[in-house]
Design a protein around this motif. Structure first.
Motif, PDB file in Angstrom:
ATOM      1  N   LEU A 158     -21.403 -13.377 -58.190  1.00 11.22           N
ATOM      2  CA  LEU A 158     -21.112 -14.159 -56.985  1.00 11.22           C
ATOM      3  C   LEU A 158     -21.181 -13.229 -55.776  1.00 11.22           C
ATOM      4  N   HIS A 159     -22.130 -13.524 -54.865  1.00  8.75           N
ATOM      5  CA  HIS A 159     -22.280 -12.723 -53.641  1.00  8.75           C
ATOM      6  C   HIS A 159     -21.865 -13.564 -52.442  1.00  8.75           C
ATOM      7  N   PHE A 160     -21.095 -12.981 -51.523  1.00 11.40           N
ATOM      8  CA  PHE A 160     -20.608 -13.709 -50.353  1.00 11.40           C
ATOM      9  C   PHE A 160     -20.524 -12.753 -49.167  1.00 11.40           C
ATOM     10  N   LEU A 161     -20.479 -13.331 -47.989  1.00 10.71           N
ATOM     11  CA  LEU A 161     -20.364 -12.545 -46.763  1.00 10.71           C
ATOM     12  C   LEU A 161     -18.922 -12.095 -46.572  1.00 10.71           C
ATOM     13  N   SER A 162     -18.747 -11.098 -45.713  1.00  9.03           N
ATOM     14  CA  SER A 162     -17.412 -10.508 -45.533  1.00  9.03           C
ATOM     15  C   SER A 162     -16.403 -11.530 -45.046  1.00  9.03           C
ATOM     16  N   HIS A 163     -16.818 -12.421 -44.132  1.00 12.60           N
ATOM     17  CA  HIS A 163     -15.867 -13.390 -43.581  1.00 12.60           C
ATOM     18  C   HIS A 163     -15.594 -14.557 -44.553  1.00 12.60           C
ATOM     19  N   GLN A 164     -16.304 -14.609 -45.708  1.00 12.06           N
ATOM     20  CA  GLN A 164     -16.118 -15.697 -46.662  1.00 12.06           C
ATOM     21  C   GLN A 164     -15.165 -15.343 -47.808  1.00 12.06           C
ATOM     22  N   SER A 165     -14.519 -14.180 -47.719  1.00 16.54           N
ATOM     23  CA  SER A 165     -13.649 -13.764 -48.824  1.00 16.54           C
ATOM     24  C   SER A 165     -12.518 -14.762 -49.069  1.00 16.54           C
ATOM     25  N   GLY A 166     -12.068 -15.420 -48.005  1.00 16.25           N
ATOM     26  CA  GLY A 166     -11.013 -16.417 -48.179  1.00 16.25           C
ATOM     27  C   GLY A 166     -11.516 -17.682 -48.861  1.00 16.25           C
ATOM     28  N   ASN A 167     -12.829 -17.977 -48.725  1.00 17.05           N
ATOM     29  CA  ASN A 167     -13.399 -19.186 -49.341  1.00 17.05           C
ATOM     30  C   ASN A 167     -13.705 -19.013 -50.829  1.00 17.05           C
ATOM     31  N   VAL A 168     -13.756 -17.751 -51.257  1.00 13.86           N
ATOM     32  CA  VAL A 168     -14.039 -17.496 -52.669  1.00 13.86           C
ATOM     33  C   VAL A 168     -12.987 -18.143 -53.554  1.00 13.86           C
ATOM     34  N   LYS A 169     -11.732 -18.068 -53.117  1.00  9.52           N
ATOM     35  CA  LYS A 169     -10.636 -18.657 -53.902  1.00  9.52           C
ATOM     36  C   LYS A 169     -10.823 -20.162 -54.067  1.00  9.52           C
ATOM     37  N   ILE A 170     -11.344 -20.818 -53.031  1.00  7.39           N
ATOM     38  CA  ILE A 170     -11.581 -22.270 -53.102  1.00  7.39           C
ATOM     39  C   ILE A 170     -12.623 -22.571 -54.181  1.00  7.39           C
ATOM     40  N   VAL A 171     -13.716 -21.787 -54.165  1.00  7.07           N
ATOM     41  CA  VAL A 171     -14.790 -22.001 -55.145  1.00  7.07           C
ATOM     42  C   VAL A 171     -14.292 -21.743 -56.560  1.00  7.07           C
ATOM     43  N   VAL A 172     -13.547 -20.634 -56.734  1.00  2.00           N
ATOM     44  CA  VAL A 172     -13.066 -20.266 -58.067  1.00  2.00           C
ATOM     45  C   VAL A 172     -12.085 -21.303 -58.603  1.00  2.00           C
ATOM     46  N   ASN A 173     -11.141 -21.745 -57.758  1.00  2.25           N
ATOM     47  CA  ASN A 173     -10.145 -22.736 -58.212  1.00  2.25           C
ATOM     48  C   ASN A 173     -10.801 -24.045 -58.625  1.00  2.25           C
ATOM     49  N   GLU A 174     -11.773 -24.499 -57.822  1.00  2.00           N
ATOM     50  CA  GLU A 174     -12.457 -25.754 -58.155  1.00  2.00           C
ATOM     51  C   GLU A 174     -13.282 -25.600 -59.429  1.00  2.00           C
ATOM     52  N   LEU A 175     -13.916 -24.428 -59.591  1.00  2.00           N
ATOM     53  CA  LEU A 175     -14.717 -24.191 -60.787  1.00  2.00           C
ATOM     54  C   LEU A 175     -13.846 -24.123 -62.031  1.00  2.00           C
ATOM     55  N   GLN A 176     -12.659 -23.522 -61.908  1.00  2.91           N
ATOM     56  CA  GLN A 176     -11.755 -23.431 -63.059  1.00  2.91           C
ATOM     57  C   GLN A 176     -11.180 -24.785 -63.442  1.00  2.91           C
ATOM     58  N   LYS A 177     -11.071 -25.705 -62.452  1.00  6.68           N
ATOM     59  CA  LYS A 177     -10.638 -27.070 -62.772  1.00  6.68           C
ATOM     60  C   LYS A 177     -11.702 -27.787 -63.601  1.00  6.68           C
ATOM     61  N   ARG A 178     -12.959 -27.580 -63.228  1.00  8.59           N
ATOM     62  CA  ARG A 178     -14.053 -28.249 -63.939  1.00  8.59           C
ATOM     63  C   ARG A 178     -14.363 -27.582 -65.281  1.00  8.59           C
ATOM     64  N   LEU A 179     -14.251 -26.254 -65.309  1.00  8.68           N
ATOM     65  CA  LEU A 179     -14.612 -25.494 -66.511  1.00  8.68           C
ATOM     66  C   LEU A 179     -13.476 -24.561 -66.899  1.00  8.68           C
ATOM     67  N   PRO A 180     -12.496 -25.045 -67.637  1.00  8.80           N
ATOM     68  CA  PRO A 180     -11.390 -24.175 -68.069  1.00  8.80           C
ATOM     69  C   PRO A 180     -11.918 -23.009 -68.904  1.00  8.80           C
ATOM     70  N   GLY A 181     -11.354 -21.844 -68.687  1.00  5.14           N
ATOM     71  CA  GLY A 181     -11.800 -20.657 -69.416  1.00  5.14           C
ATOM     72  C   GLY A 181     -12.580 -19.688 -68.563  1.00  5.14           C
ATOM     73  N   ILE A 182     -13.044 -20.132 -67.373  1.00  6.45           N
ATOM     74  CA  ILE A 182     -13.765 -19.252 -66.451  1.00  6.45           C
ATOM     75  C   ILE A 182     -12.773 -18.295 -65.784  1.00  6.45           C
ATOM     76  N   THR A 183     -13.132 -17.012 -65.731  1.00  2.94           N
ATOM     77  CA  THR A 183     -12.296 -16.005 -65.061  1.00  2.94           C
ATOM     78  C   THR A 183     -13.097 -15.366 -63.927  1.00  2.94           C
ATOM     79  N   TYR A 184     -12.378 -14.859 -62.928  1.00  2.00           N
ATOM     80  CA  TYR A 184     -13.028 -14.215 -61.775  1.00  2.00           C
ATOM     81  C   TYR A 184     -12.508 -12.792 -61.637  1.00  2.00           C
TER      82      TYR A 184
END
Length: 611
Positions: free
Chosen positions: A187-213
């Motif tokens: 997962l590659h993101f811009l410096s100012h998007q570090s806060g949005n990474v948590k949103i993506v990870v949380n939503e992905l973990q809801k859809r796919l249990p077992g995913i780790t970041y």
């Protein structure tokens, strides 16, 4: 006052013995008659009528094939053929050539027992691969490929979440760890998007249990499944593969098959009695799956491209509308122009997805993609996909619709069979195939029966000469033990007799004799001590029972261990041995005890033994 010893009554024991021996004896009778070769004829569509018996007889007479019997059923007809496998194959080809593709002609075995036994639901013991002939497959499940498919699906989910949240500049890419070949997502993101990474990870973990970041630096992170999730997924993949293969085997009409896990990622499939290995190979080894896709628009994120039969490139949304996992039933048919089609029935979830999609996409095309795996010249597993249908949605669809424009009726029939049995999450390949001829299987049966007859005959002779009247009782219980064991094996649905199983029958005879020898020697010991016949019998059975029980329990533990971890011949031996222990306990202790009182033998003890 003189004390008398009255013979005890055994009314309820006699009733139990008679009922048990009668039921198991009746179930053992069909095994003595064996089976005949037969052809099963069924129509491809439920509304199609079956050929008449006279028509079938005429077709067989054209090839000078003797017909023993024709059995008409509601959905199929059986022709019992007199002759060898070559005659049976010739008869099958004659029917296929004359009846055409509208009917399916399959090879079967038919019990040769009287009809009244068949009507009571009694059938011969199912024979294993080494006795009846057939095909052995060893299949390898590509777990690593399943992991790759799973991580690709996770990448598509992550792309969809990024697109929904308008996170421009954030990208995902699948990569493999060279050390353990574990697939992961960078997962590659811009410096100012570090806060949005948590949103993506949380939503992905809801859809796919077992995913780790795991964070790598200020601009990169790794998404991957945890080891526990991978282990669970691998176990579920193997279980799903075995279940699917069993479903396919049932669709082929093979009821005596053995399907079990062998090692870490292999499955052993034994198909006894199969006379058409190519058909079995085509169905068993298939890794087909079916996916339904939406045509991708210009702004779609995450797409795939497939080529149809005309060479056109079709760009579709990566995530399918639904997959073959949602298909509950599939059957073949023809449209008004006579072209082959497959009628599908979806489960509740698939029906809801189809209804919602078709409602919002009337007038738009839907792409149906058929995928299967095969190995290339470099022995690499390659996924080959082809578009089998591009249909324009005319109206809102529910959980029932059809796939049209298929190549042939045989292709439609194979596709329907695979979809009914279920698709495979992981590709499988046949790593071993072995065909055992029926003639070799018959030789094994004859040799096994001869060994059993010789062993039983010598045992009966020895017991009769050594123990006289008690020996007669032992021989009666020994014969009843064999009858009960054969009946029990025929009665239980999942018991298959193999060549090692015949060895288990011989061993059971010896174990049953051991039981009687222990009891009779205890009885003779009590007679030497001066006890009366009835008192010696009662004490002998009572004192010998604990020894017999201990010996049988230890043997049963060993047999159960072999049954749980063994496969093939080992499992066949363990199954026969386990059931033999139960029947030998019943006849050697329970039946012999009652017979001893009924016969009232005089136990002879020599003067030498009394001194």
């Amino acid at each position: 006052m003189r004390k008398t010893t009255a013979k005890p009554k055994h009314t309820w024991q006699i009733i139990v013995i008679i009922v048990t021996v009668l039921i198991l004896g009746l179930n053992a009778i069909p095994t003595l008659y064996g089976s005949n070769n037969a052809l099963l004829i069924s129509a491809q569509t439920p509304t199609q009528s079956l050929p008449s018996p006279q028509q079938l007889r005429n077709l067989m007479q054209q090839e000078d094939i003797q017909v023993k019997q024709i059995i008409n059923g509601e959905v199929d007809s059986k022709i019992v053929i007199e002759g060898d496998d070559e005659t049976l194959s010739r008869a099958q080809q004659q029917l296929k050539n004359n009846l055409g593709s509208a009917y399916q002609v399959r090879l079967r075995s038919q019990s040769a027992a009287p009809k009244w036994l068949d009507e009571l639901g009694m059938s011969p013991i199912k024979l294993g691969l080494d006795l009846s002939g057939g095909v052995l497959f060893v299949l390898e499940v590509d777990i690593h490929k399943a992991d790759q498919e799973r991580i690709e699906s996770a990448k598509d989910e992550a792309l969809q979440i990024i697109h929904q949240n308008s996170l421009r500049g954030m990208t995902v890419k699948v990569a493999a760890d060279d050390e353990d070949l574990t697939s992961k997502i960078n997962l590659h993101f811009l410096s100012h998007q570090s806060g949005n990474v948590k949103i993506v990870v949380n939503e992905l973990q809801k859809r796919l249990p077992g995913i780790t970041y795991t964070s790598v630096d200020d601009n990169n992170g790794i998404l991957m499944y945890s080891q526990q999730s991978l282990s669970t997924f691998h176990s579920e993949t193997m279980a799903q593969a075995i279940t699917t293969l069993r479903g396919r085997i049932e669709e082929l009409g093979i009821t005596e098959a053995v399907t079990q896990r062998q090692g870490k990622n292999r499955i052993r499939v034994e198909l006894p009695g199969v006379k058409d290995p190519e058909q079995a190979k085509r169905i068993i080894g298939a890794t087909a799956s079916l996916d339904f896709y939406e045509i991708a628009g210009d702004s779609a994120i995450g797409t795939k491209t497939f080529r149809d039969e005309d060479g056109r490139h079709l760009r579709v949304v990566s995530k399918p509308i639904f997959t073959g996992a949602s298909i509950e039933n599939a059957s073949t048919g023809r449209d008004e122009m006579g072209v082959a089609l497959v009628n599908l029935s979806l489960d509740a979830i698939g029906g809801q997805k189809m209804s919602a999609f078709s409602k919002n996409n009337i007038g738009k095309p839907m792409v149906v993609v058929f995928s299967e795996y095969h190995r290339n010249a470099a022995d690499e597993m390659i996924k080959k996909s082809k578009v089998i249908s591009v249909a324009t949605i005319q109206s809102q669809l529910g959980n029932r619709f059809s796939i049209t424009n298929l190549e042939s009726h045989q292709a439609a029939s194979d596709l329907a069979l695979l979809l009914r049995a279920g698709s495979l999450d992981a590709p499988i390949t046949i790593v071993q195939q072995r065909t055992i001829q029926a003639s070799l299987g018959q030789d094994n049966v004859n040799n096994g029966i001869m060994a059993l007859a010789i062993g039983l005959g010598i045992t009966l002779l020895f017991m009769g000469l050594w123990y006289r009247k008690l020996g007669l009782i032992a021989n009666t219980s020994l014969v009843l033990n064999l009858v009960c064991l054969l009946g029990l094996m025929a009665l239980l649905p999942n018991v298959v007799l193999t060549l090692p199983g015949i060895a288990g029958l011989v061993l059971t005879v010896g174990m049953a004799v051991d039981t009687n020898v222990l009891i009779f020697e205890r009885i003779k010991e009590q007679r030497r001590r001066g006890q009366s016949n009835f008192s010696a019998i009662e004490t002998g059975y009572k004192e010998a029972f604990s020894t017999i029980l201990d010996a049988n329990i230890t043997t049963m533990i060993t047999a159960l261990i072999l049954l749980s971890i063994g496969y093939g011949p080992v499992k066949g031996f363990a199954m026969t041995l386990s059931l033999g222990i139960l029947t030998s306990m019943f006849t050697g202790v329970f039946v012999s005890h009652v017979l001893t009182y009924l016969v009232k033998p005089q136990i002879a003890v020599s003067h030498k033994e009394l001194s």
